[in-house]
Write a protein that holds these residues in place. Structure first.
Motif, short mmCIF file in Angstrom:
data_model
loop_
_atom_site.label_atom_id
_atom_site.label_comp_id
_atom_site.label_asym_id
_atom_site.label_seq_id
_atom_site.Cartn_x
_atom_site.Cartn_y
_atom_site.Cartn_z
N LEU A 1 0.81 -1.21 0.00
CA LEU A 1 0.00 0.00 0.00
C LEU A 1 0.85 1.26 0.00
O LEU A 1 0.83 2.03 -0.95
CB LEU A 1 -0.93 -0.02 1.22
N LEU A 2 1.60 1.47 1.04
CA LEU A 2 2.39 2.69 1.17
C LEU A 2 3.68 2.59 0.36
O LEU A 2 4.24 1.51 0.21
CB LEU A 2 2.72 2.95 2.64
N PRO A 3 4.15 3.71 -0.17
CA PRO A 3 5.41 3.70 -0.92
C PRO A 3 6.56 3.18 -0.05
O PRO A 3 6.55 3.33 1.18
CB PRO A 3 5.62 5.18 -1.28
N ALA A 4 7.55 2.61 -0.67
CA ALA A 4 8.67 2.02 0.06
C ALA A 4 9.41 3.05 0.91
O ALA A 4 9.97 2.72 1.96
CB ALA A 4 9.63 1.36 -0.92
N ASP A 5 9.41 4.31 0.45
CA ASP A 5 10.15 5.35 1.18
C ASP A 5 9.25 6.12 2.15
O ASP A 5 9.67 7.15 2.70
CB ASP A 5 10.81 6.32 0.20
N PHE A 6 8.01 5.64 2.38
CA PHE A 6 7.14 6.31 3.33
C PHE A 6 7.69 6.09 4.74
O PHE A 6 8.21 5.01 5.04
CB PHE A 6 5.71 5.77 3.22
N PRO A 7 7.57 7.10 5.62
CA PRO A 7 8.16 6.97 6.96
C PRO A 7 7.63 5.77 7.73
O PRO A 7 6.48 5.36 7.57
CB PRO A 7 7.75 8.29 7.64
N GLU A 8 8.49 5.22 8.60
CA GLU A 8 8.09 4.10 9.44
C GLU A 8 7.14 4.56 10.55
O GLU A 8 6.26 3.80 10.97
CB GLU A 8 9.31 3.41 10.03
N ASN A 9 7.33 5.77 11.06
CA ASN A 9 6.41 6.33 12.04
C ASN A 9 5.24 6.96 11.30
O ASN A 9 5.44 7.78 10.38
CB ASN A 9 7.09 7.40 12.89
N LEU B 1 -7.40 -2.19 4.48
CA LEU B 1 -6.48 -1.09 4.19
C LEU B 1 -5.76 -0.62 5.44
O LEU B 1 -4.57 -0.28 5.41
CB LEU B 1 -7.24 0.06 3.53
N LEU B 2 -6.47 -0.59 6.56
CA LEU B 2 -5.82 -0.23 7.83
C LEU B 2 -4.71 -1.23 8.15
O LEU B 2 -3.61 -0.84 8.57
CB LEU B 2 -6.85 -0.19 8.96
N ARG B 3 -4.98 -2.52 7.98
CA ARG B 3 -3.96 -3.52 8.26
C ARG B 3 -2.75 -3.34 7.34
O ARG B 3 -1.60 -3.47 7.78
CB ARG B 3 -4.54 -4.92 8.09
N GLY C 1 0.70 -2.32 9.10
CA GLY C 1 1.57 -3.48 9.19
C GLY C 1 3.05 -3.13 9.09
O GLY C 1 3.49 -2.56 8.10
N GLY C 2 3.81 -3.44 10.13
CA GLY C 2 5.25 -3.21 10.13
C GLY C 2 5.67 -1.80 10.44
O GLY C 2 6.88 -1.51 10.49
N ARG C 3 4.70 -0.91 10.64
CA ARG C 3 5.04 0.47 10.96
C ARG C 3 4.65 0.81 12.39
O ARG C 3 3.87 0.13 13.03
CB ARG C 3 4.36 1.43 9.97
N ILE D 1 -8.95 -0.12 15.31
CA ILE D 1 -7.63 0.44 14.99
C ILE D 1 -6.64 0.10 16.09
O ILE D 1 -5.48 -0.26 15.81
CB ILE D 1 -7.72 1.96 14.74
N MET D 2 -7.07 0.18 17.35
CA MET D 2 -6.19 -0.24 18.45
C MET D 2 -5.75 -1.69 18.25
O MET D 2 -4.57 -2.02 18.41
CB MET D 2 -6.91 -0.11 19.78
N GLY D 3 -6.70 -2.56 17.90
CA GLY D 3 -6.38 -3.96 17.72
C GLY D 3 -5.41 -4.19 16.58
O GLY D 3 -4.47 -5.01 16.69
N ILE D 4 -5.59 -3.47 15.48
CA ILE D 4 -4.68 -3.62 14.34
C ILE D 4 -3.29 -3.14 14.71
O ILE D 4 -2.29 -3.75 14.34
CB ILE D 4 -5.25 -2.88 13.11
N ILE D 5 -3.22 -2.05 15.48
CA ILE D 5 -1.92 -1.57 15.95
C ILE D 5 -1.23 -2.64 16.80
O ILE D 5 -0.04 -2.91 16.64
CB ILE D 5 -2.10 -0.27 16.75
N GLU D 6 -2.00 -3.27 17.70
CA GLU D 6 -1.41 -4.28 18.58
C GLU D 6 -0.90 -5.48 17.81
O GLU D 6 0.17 -6.03 18.11
CB GLU D 6 -2.47 -4.74 19.61
N ARG D 7 -1.66 -5.90 16.81
CA ARG D 7 -1.31 -7.14 16.10
C ARG D 7 -0.38 -6.93 14.92
O ARG D 7 0.44 -7.80 14.61
CB ARG D 7 -2.60 -7.84 15.62
N GLU D 8 -0.53 -5.79 14.25
CA GLU D 8 0.18 -5.59 12.98
C GLU D 8 1.28 -4.54 13.08
O GLU D 8 2.22 -4.55 12.27
CB GLU D 8 -0.80 -5.13 11.88
N GLY D 9 1.18 -3.65 14.04
CA GLY D 9 2.13 -2.54 14.12
C GLY D 9 3.42 -2.91 14.85
O GLY D 9 3.57 -4.00 15.38
#
Length: 290
Positions: free
Chosen positions: A200-208, A242-244, A248-250, A280-288
């Motif tokens: 989804l996000l560009p490769a150079d998009f910030p991690e935060n 899309l949220l996931r 994911g990874g960020r 969104i909290m749950g996705i952050i916990e599992r995917e972030g």
């Protein structure tokens, strides 16, 4: 109770000290520049009241296990700069306890207060916007602080990278600004008519990243309770996927859910906004990434 508002998921969660909670709910009942239907000032209280009906198990995990603290509502009297400063102060209070700010609006302008505070701490980070509208106008109806200008302020004033999802209503000036700033986006038409991309996000998009979710990003059949509904929006599960993919990874440093304008007697929308917040909290916990 937080001021006159109930705490998030108050029926299920025992009160905890702010320093022991990962998620800090910040209600911001700000409604100053709405340009069509009104009622967003009632959004935060409606979300908090509906949150009492949520299940702790979100279908995959119990996000609230990390602790949820609810601040009192931000004072929204006065001009926009005064209110934005108060929002920034509330976000800084959350961060002083090590918490992640979760802003409940109110009109979309409230996001700017959160972004300003987080810029002071983190410098640059990416903003992922779910919205029916681009919100890239330099000024609208005489105000640079209109809800229609919040992402312009984020990009032009704060210099933040932006990625837009679900947009389906924008003016020619916003199209030109997108092109000028090379703002990446996947609009609702593409989402609705094409296969989902592998990334989804560009490769150079910030991690935060900071996630801002205007509920009118959802299709108006799912979320009619918003001031400027637009047909052709995201379904519930498209938004979840899309949220996931975005998270994911960020590392999410904060998020908001804004622009709910409750309709009397239509509890489904209030509940959907509360569920979205908890999801969104749950996705952050599992995917972030912590």
């Amino acid at each position: 109770m937080s001021g006159t508002y109930p705490d998030f998921m108050a029926d299920d969660l025992e009160p905890m000290a702010p320093a022991d909670c990962r998620y800090h709910i910040i209600p911001v009942p700000y409604e100053e520049t709405v340009s069509y239907g009104g009622g967003t000032a009632m959004g935060p209280s409606a979300i908090l009241e509906a949150s009492a009906q949520l299940e702790l198990w979100d279908g995959f995990s119990v996000p609230a296990r990390r602790g949820v603290y609810t601040q009192g509502p931000v004072d929204c009297t006065g001009g926009p700069e005064v209110v934005l400063d108060r929002i920034s102060a509330a976000v800084k209070t959350a961060r002083s306890h090590g918490g992640m700010p979760v802003v409940l609006g109110g009109e979309h302008t409230v996001t700017l207060g959160a972004l300003r505070a987080l810029c002071e701490e983190y410098g640059s980070f990416g903003v992922v916007q779910f919205d029916a509208h681009a919100d890239l106008r330099a000024s609208y109806e005489g105000s640079p602080f209109s809800h229609a200008c919040v992402m312009h302020r984020a990009v032009a004033d704060l210099g933040l990278p932006l990625f837009q999802l679900g947009v389906r209503a924008l003016c020619e000036d916003e199209v030109a600004f997108r092109r000028e700033r090379s703002i990446p986006h996947i609009d609702a038409w593409t989402i609705g008519t094409s296969p989902m991309p592998e990334t989804l996000l560009p490769a150079d998009f910030p991690e935060n990243i900071y996630v801002t979710f205007d509920v009118d990003g959802l299709d108006s059949t799912v979320m009619p309770a918003t001031g400027t509904p637009v047909p052709g929006g995201l379904t519930w599960y498209q938004a979840q996927r899309l949220l996931r993919m975005a998270i994911g990874g960020r590392r999410v440093i904060g998020f908001d859910v804004v622009e709910l304008a409750p309709i009397e007697g239509l509890h489904a929308c209030d509940f959907a906004a509360a569920q979205l917040t908890y999801s969104i909290m749950g996705i952050i916990e599992r995917e972030g990434r912590d």
